[in-house]
Design a protein around this motif. Sequence first.
Motif, PDB file in Angstrom:
ATOM      1  N   MET A 135     -32.511 -52.064  26.249  1.00  0.00           N
ATOM      2  CA  MET A 135     -32.913 -53.352  26.818  1.00  0.00           C
ATOM      3  C   MET A 135     -34.426 -53.426  26.957  1.00  0.00           C
ATOM      4  O   MET A 135     -35.074 -52.429  27.164  1.00  0.00           O
ATOM      5  CB  MET A 135     -32.313 -53.493  28.224  1.00  0.00           C
ATOM      6  N   TYR A 136     -34.934 -54.628  26.828  1.00  0.00           N
ATOM      7  CA  TYR A 136     -36.354 -54.815  27.131  1.00  0.00           C
ATOM      8  C   TYR A 136     -36.513 -56.099  27.938  1.00  0.00           C
ATOM      9  O   TYR A 136     -35.628 -56.955  27.959  1.00  0.00           O
ATOM     10  CB  TYR A 136     -37.206 -54.796  25.861  1.00  0.00           C
ATOM     11  N   ASN A 137     -37.651 -56.207  28.575  1.00  0.00           N
ATOM     12  CA  ASN A 137     -37.895 -57.232  29.570  1.00  0.00           C
ATOM     13  C   ASN A 137     -38.913 -58.243  29.051  1.00  0.00           C
ATOM     14  O   ASN A 137     -39.913 -57.850  28.474  1.00  0.00           O
ATOM     15  CB  ASN A 137     -38.491 -56.480  30.767  1.00  0.00           C
TER      16      ASN A 137
ATOM     17  N   SER B  22     -33.794 -59.860  30.667  1.00  0.00           N
ATOM     18  CA  SER B  22     -33.637 -58.750  29.719  1.00  0.00           C
ATOM     19  C   SER B  22     -33.035 -59.246  28.421  1.00  0.00           C
ATOM     20  O   SER B  22     -32.213 -60.163  28.412  1.00  0.00           O
ATOM     21  CB  SER B  22     -32.688 -57.699  30.297  1.00  0.00           C
TER      22      SER B  22
END
Length: 351
Positions: A1-3, A22
């Motif tokens: 996951m990335y934000n 996310s």
Amino acid sequence: MYNIKAYSAASATSPLASDRISRRETTERDVQIEILFCGICHSDLHTVRNEWSSIMPTAYPCVPGHEIVGRVTKVGSAVTKFKPGDLAGVGCLVDSDQTCPNCKAGLEQLCPNQTLTFNSPDKHLGGITYGGYSESIVVDEHFVLRVPSNLNLAGVAPLLCAGITTYSPMRRWGDLKGKKVGVVGLGGLGHMGVKFALAFGARVVVFTTSPSKKEDALRLGANEVIISSNPEEMQKHAGSFDFILDTIAASHDINAYINMLAHDGNITLVGAPEKPLAVSAFALLFGRRSLSGSVIGGIAETQEMLDFCGKHGITSDIELIKIQDINEAYERMLKSDVKYRFVIDMASLKV
Ligand code: NAP
Ligand code: ZN
């Protein structure tokens, strides 16, 4: 996951405000897209304000946006249609079961297990899906569209919803060449409806509640404009239309438009008002007229529509805004004061 950065509403009565969400890491079938432009559809507003609560209640925070164009930044190992650097579009759908009869027929918009771009259960991360008022999005390549390179990119964004929603029912009706077509409501959907009906060779009449839009409708190429609050103008055209597309976002008297149809004429609803509309049986019976609905279009048809627009130089007439002006844009859209689609310049989200 990335934000990433996004704009969301925290409740039905909250303004949209800066937030973080996310996104999943790209799986082998996924395309990651940096969002450059996102159109503002009236459905965004209906959803943010939970106006469709009886059909699809809104889960918060809500990040709307399903008229997305951008640049591919990453692709999974099994992706064949896209490579980093390509332009790409995403509309209202990001997934479907791809096994049901509707999906097999290219009608993903009718799949009972579809995933909408926002406010749908997210199969990957849990929670709900978040839409295009955000820096980037990760989507299964089947639901990513190729964008014609000859068109203005900001003007392409609204094609992903307003475009396909008006193109699809007109194509389905049949050959509109020489037919008398009415478009009710000159907003985001309506102005695209006018462009497509003209491209298909129809004689186009616009019904509007806004006298100030008359000049614009004629400039768009409409053959005639009827101010719907004027009974004499309405009466003159009674019983004369082959096909009418109703794009109105609010409660209205649909019988006034059913009565505009010639015998065996069809009126197709694409507008999705919050409350049910009262339909006069007699308006349908006398004249053997029909009333239908239509929702966006399938993926192959959406690609066909984009390619058609590329070939015919069709884009949406837009007003480009910064994301910080989104709440004001919603209020203006409610007053029918948009010519004819707001599109967010997503560079403003980076500021
Ligand atoms: P929009 O830009 O706000 O346009 C709607 C137009 O309807 C307005 O510009 C106005 O045109 C007319 N109108 C608004 N309130 C009215 C009222 N009280 N009485 C009569 N006319 C009124 O909205 P949009 O983005 O085009 O969306 C239109 C509707 O389609 C929304 O309900 C949206 O949720 C729905 N939608 C459906 C689909 C689908 O797949 N079926 C896809 C996208 C959107 P005039 O000023 O010319 O009268
Ligand atoms: Zn839409």
